[in-house]
Scaffold this active site. Sequence first.
Site, PDB file in Angstrom:
ATOM      1  N   ASP A 106      16.004  32.122 -34.088  1.00 11.81           N
ATOM      2  CA  ASP A 106      17.430  31.789 -33.978  1.00 11.81           C
ATOM      3  C   ASP A 106      18.129  32.619 -32.906  1.00 11.81           C
ATOM      4  O   ASP A 106      18.841  32.082 -32.060  1.00 11.81           O
ATOM      5  CB  ASP A 106      18.132  31.975 -35.327  1.00 11.81           C
ATOM      6  CG  ASP A 106      17.722  30.917 -36.345  1.00 11.81           C
ATOM      7  OD1 ASP A 106      16.765  30.175 -36.068  1.00 11.81           O
ATOM      8  OD2 ASP A 106      18.354  30.842 -37.416  1.00 11.81           O
ATOM      9  N   SER A 164      15.708  31.835 -46.635  1.00 12.95           N
ATOM     10  CA  SER A 164      16.207  32.757 -45.619  1.00 12.95           C
ATOM     11  C   SER A 164      16.175  34.176 -46.155  1.00 12.95           C
ATOM     12  O   SER A 164      16.544  34.420 -47.308  1.00 12.95           O
ATOM     13  CB  SER A 164      17.643  32.370 -45.249  1.00 12.95           C
ATOM     14  OG  SER A 164      18.233  33.356 -44.438  1.00 12.95           O
TER      15      SER A 164
END
Length: 404
Positions: A19, A182
């Site tokens: 990311d 996550s």
Amino acid sequence: MSAKNDVKKVVLAYSGGLDTSIILKWLQSELNAEVVTFTADLGQGDELEPARKKAEMLGIREIYIEDLREEFIADFVFPMFRANAVYEGVYLLGTSIARPLISKRLIEIAHETGADAIAHGATGKGNDQVRFELSAYALNPDIKIIAPWRDWSLKSRTDLIDFAEKHQIPIPKDKRGESPFSVDANMLHSSSEGKVLEDPWDEAPEYVYQRTVAPEDAPDEATTIEIEFEKGDAVALNGERLSPATLFARLNDYGRDNGIGRIDLVENRFVGMKSRGVYETPGGTILLAAHRAIESITLDRGAAHLKDELMPRYAELIYNGFWFSPEREMLQAAIDQSQQEVEGKVRLKLYKGNVIVTGRESGKSLYSAQIVTFEDDQGAYDQKDAAGFIKLNALRLRTLAARK
């Protein structure tokens, strides 16, 4: 985006993961900005050299990789633990307390490098965007902040991977599919959210847990440890004086091996939604029990009870991102004042997920065996005095009862 179009140089909070690597490239390609990367070692356990290599591969000239573990524990975690801070009854604020330190260094590095903006990878649905940005604005009111998740057109994991492939960003094999959940981690805790954890009725799979053995698999014999405190902070473990981060790392080891510190909670995010998470805080869970135990013999009742009244407000300030606020600093001053005589030693037994206090002693103790004893107290406490004390406290209750 107009203000962001003027950005020339950005300091990015960079993990080296997919990311933030995509964010790095996006800042370069979409904003035409020079990027400085900052990677903080907060004890998350990851190897940090790959982050440097990936930043170099992406053309970054100014790369900051810093070991902040001692500062994190001494200047952020320990002050918070002096307050016994717990959010909504269970959460020991492991992610929340790391954000102000990261923001502080982002602002400092921006000043050092002449950058006019900072950037982070927090999403527009979470708490972290608020924590990063409130801290940054408190330290530099004129800083520009770029939060790509709120600005770009990439909306899915597929979009991210397509962008990465287009710009030749290496994609770890496990990221080509949907990640199962996550994870955020630092020396204080690990947190897992999303995907397999989104249904609050479904039990978390064992593979979610990062930091602890299952309590069922912990040793069948208890582990006994002793923690020594000065001014409310842990300074020694089993008779050995240690730096804050070294001591905390050892507490984490004890907690991990004994299955301590797992919580599964649904919390109220500051942005308005409820979220389910699985958090592990092995060393912090031990430290909280020990700190409350040493306070129990060294802290006056009035101070102790007032601290407990202030604590939920203090915890909420940290959770919501107001570490660098005047009200948090006011509360901290009161809390730190209360800790001046909080010193001594606590003995704990660790057993299959449990932290059991078995002893506490202090040269500053307010506990008096002579007063509390059931044996002859040699005049230290006249039991006849209790009758008048009770009558005075009962006066309003008797008046109410008489009216009825």
